[in-house]
Write an enzyme that holds these catalytic residues in place. Sequence first.
Site, mmCIF file in Angstrom:
data_model
loop_
_atom_site.group_PDB
_atom_site.id
_atom_site.type_symbol
_atom_site.label_atom_id
_atom_site.label_comp_id
_atom_site.label_asym_id
_atom_site.label_seq_id
_atom_site.Cartn_x
_atom_site.Cartn_y
_atom_site.Cartn_z
ATOM 1 N N ASP A 127 3.772 0.173 12.028
ATOM 2 C CA ASP A 127 2.574 -0.403 11.402
ATOM 3 C C ASP A 127 2.330 -1.857 11.811
ATOM 4 O OD1 ASP A 127 2.318 2.013 10.169
ATOM 5 O OD2 ASP A 127 3.006 1.356 8.205
ATOM 6 N N ARG A 184 -9.151 -0.159 4.246
ATOM 7 C CA ARG A 184 -8.243 0.842 3.674
ATOM 8 C C ARG A 184 -6.927 0.204 3.247
ATOM 9 N NH1 ARG A 184 -6.587 5.003 7.523
ATOM 10 N NH2 ARG A 184 -5.165 5.154 5.789
ATOM 11 N N CYS A 192 -5.649 13.742 12.552
ATOM 12 C CA CYS A 192 -6.244 12.456 12.203
ATOM 13 C C CYS A 192 -6.001 11.502 13.355
ATOM 14 C CB CYS A 192 -5.700 11.917 10.899
ATOM 15 S SG CYS A 192 -4.217 10.972 11.060
ATOM 16 N N LYS A 241 0.837 -1.205 0.000
ATOM 17 C CA LYS A 241 0.000 0.000 0.000
ATOM 18 C C LYS A 241 0.870 1.254 0.000
ATOM 19 C CE LYS A 241 -1.777 1.501 4.123
ATOM 20 N NZ LYS A 241 -1.465 2.903 4.437
ATOM 21 N N ASN A 242 1.841 1.280 0.917
ATOM 22 C CA ASN A 242 2.591 2.523 1.112
ATOM 23 C C ASN A 242 3.618 2.782 0.018
ATOM 24 O OD1 ASN A 242 1.000 3.056 3.248
ATOM 25 N ND2 ASN A 242 2.495 2.477 4.828
ATOM 26 N N ARG A 296 0.159 14.825 13.100
ATOM 27 C CA ARG A 296 0.989 14.404 11.967
ATOM 28 C C ARG A 296 1.294 15.637 11.136
ATOM 29 N NH1 ARG A 296 -1.674 9.179 9.219
ATOM 30 N NH2 ARG A 296 0.359 8.933 8.285
HETATM 31 N N1 EPU Z 1 6.268 14.276 10.942
HETATM 32 C C1 EPU Z 1 6.333 15.605 11.278
HETATM 33 N N2 EPU Z 1 6.510 16.508 10.280
HETATM 34 C C2 EPU Z 1 6.635 16.171 8.979
HETATM 35 C C3 EPU Z 1 6.551 14.790 8.639
HETATM 36 C C4 EPU Z 1 6.365 13.874 9.650
HETATM 37 O O1 EPU Z 1 6.219 15.972 12.436
HETATM 38 O O2 EPU Z 1 6.802 17.037 8.128
HETATM 39 C C5 EPU Z 1 6.052 13.283 12.019
HETATM 40 C C6 EPU Z 1 4.676 12.693 11.947
HETATM 41 O O3 EPU Z 1 3.770 13.508 12.651
HETATM 42 C C7 EPU Z 1 4.853 11.340 12.598
HETATM 43 C C8 EPU Z 1 6.277 10.954 12.215
HETATM 44 O O4 EPU Z 1 6.908 12.170 11.831
HETATM 45 O O5 EPU Z 1 4.770 11.431 13.976
HETATM 46 C C9 EPU Z 1 6.363 9.924 11.121
HETATM 47 O O6 EPU Z 1 5.870 10.423 9.930
HETATM 48 P P1 EPU Z 1 6.321 9.924 8.496
HETATM 49 O O7 EPU Z 1 6.361 11.131 7.613
HETATM 50 O O8 EPU Z 1 7.545 9.085 8.588
HETATM 51 O O9 EPU Z 1 5.116 8.974 8.104
HETATM 52 P P2 EPU Z 1 4.038 9.188 6.972
HETATM 53 O O10 EPU Z 1 4.700 9.417 5.668
HETATM 54 O O11 EPU Z 1 2.988 10.125 7.427
HETATM 55 C C10 EPU Z 1 4.073 6.641 6.335
HETATM 56 C C11 EPU Z 1 3.046 5.569 6.174
HETATM 57 C C12 EPU Z 1 2.516 5.150 7.535
HETATM 58 C C13 EPU Z 1 3.690 4.645 8.357
HETATM 59 C C14 EPU Z 1 4.769 5.743 8.452
HETATM 60 C C15 EPU Z 1 6.014 5.314 9.199
HETATM 61 C C16 EPU Z 1 2.063 6.029 4.058
HETATM 62 C C17 EPU Z 1 0.874 6.420 3.291
HETATM 63 N N3 EPU Z 1 1.946 6.046 5.373
HETATM 64 O O12 EPU Z 1 3.389 7.736 6.956
HETATM 65 O O13 EPU Z 1 1.612 4.080 7.301
HETATM 66 O O14 EPU Z 1 3.254 4.317 9.642
HETATM 67 O O15 EPU Z 1 5.143 6.155 7.129
HETATM 68 O O16 EPU Z 1 6.551 4.182 8.633
HETATM 69 O O17 EPU Z 1 3.080 5.663 3.485
HETATM 70 C C18 EPU Z 1 -0.160 2.630 7.803
HETATM 71 O O18 EPU Z 1 0.068 2.062 6.720
HETATM 72 O O19 EPU Z 1 -0.928 2.147 8.673
HETATM 73 C C19 EPU Z 1 0.496 3.912 8.074
HETATM 74 C C20 EPU Z 1 0.077 4.756 9.008
#
Ligand code: EPU
Length: 425
Positions: free
Chosen positions: A311, A403, A116, A22-23, A121
Amino acid sequence: MSAFLVRGGRELSGTVRVGGAKNSALKLVAAALLAEGRSVIRNVPDIMDMAAMAAVLRELGVTVTADDDVYVLDVPSEVGNSTPAHLVKRLRASLVVLGPLLARCGRVRVAQPGGCNLGSRGIDMHLSGLERLGATITYGEDYVEAEADRLVGADLELPYASVGATENLLMAAVTAKGTTRIMNAAREPEIADLAAYLTSMGAQVGGAGTSQIAIHGVTRLSPANHVVVPDRIEAGTYAAAAALAGGEVKVDAVVPGHLRMALSKLRALGVEIDEGDGHLVVHGPLRATGNPRRLRAVDIVTLPYPGFPTDLQPQLLVLLSQAHGSSMLTENVFDGRFSVVDQLRLMGADITLEGHHAIVRGARLLRGAPVRATDLRAGAALVLAGLVAEGETVVAEPHHVDRGYSDFATRLRALGADVERTDLH
Ligand code: EPU
């Protein structure tokens, strides 16, 4: 109102085939926006998040044809540059169009996703990185806008190895003028998958999958075809199910190397796992033989890859609740990821929260109860808990699970579980 209805106590055995990640798939289809013409992405999972992403792409003018696990994307010469609030709300991951649309159109407006259910986030790293590449960022009441005639390569040092920020900045930089270096980049296999796709489109990317990515900007990308990397989290979820309620379960079409830390924790718990070429065989507690393997308590800390993935945290919490002894599970990535704990307690789990630590006193008998999927992984974890609970577990709000998991109940049922989707009246 529908729900998962799980009757516990059945042993799992057989083979389950894992789909594309998915990701990764969500980002690959966003990357297709970078080139006019037809891109074909295969091994796309049949999940609601992909349907939501397809809606975003259609809104931007892309013709999306989804046939089984193949997405054919016809990207026009002019694409839209604004994503509406209702779509971003439905799929926070759609923010990943920010980078490619800015690169392609010179201007992009995305609705602010707001809070969310995984807690706060932010997207500050996405935006400050784009600013460093020369974009001007404007904040509206409920949207953010980025603008740049042509982005210019720069050194970007991320304060945290954010997956989404790494992906957005990578996609923004592929057609920037000059060289961009992303330091402290996220190292998830999905980033390497995205970079491989961008490379086949003509981008020059080195080091993806390590913490330093170098991107030499090119003027133009061409459409390309790609096969999505297997979903390590879906694989880990089925491995956890087998560890709880196997029998012998083969988890097929996976890259075992992408699950290194998860497998090491499962083994430390006492689960026997054989690794093959593209598959895992998980030997569960063999309840039916009257010779159950005992699970042992183990401490787990979630971290960016190659650390233990957040995850898989709720699913492992269920396993810890069945292990002998006390475990500590520390969540470092999302502050809202313990929402499953209250639900597991309703089933008899003994878990105490102290800040971002969960202390689990294990080997408690779980009893079926009406519970609620509070997010995607929490929902999957509650279904797993139901597999070993005494009696009937009803997991409401199953749409969260849809999802990210394709046919979750059907696949578990094929392994012998008593799980169905039912309508509650
Ligand atoms: N963060 C910030 N500022 C930013 C970006 C991130 O504070 O500009 C914080 C977030 O608030 C969070 C942490 O950094 O606390 C991690 O965020 P990250 O950007 O690494 O994650 P993401 O891109 O929002 C993706 C996956 C998540 C997975 C995480 C970590 C997708 C669509 N989502 O999220 O997947 O948990 O990386 O590996 O790729 C899931 O599949 O259930 C899921 C939540």
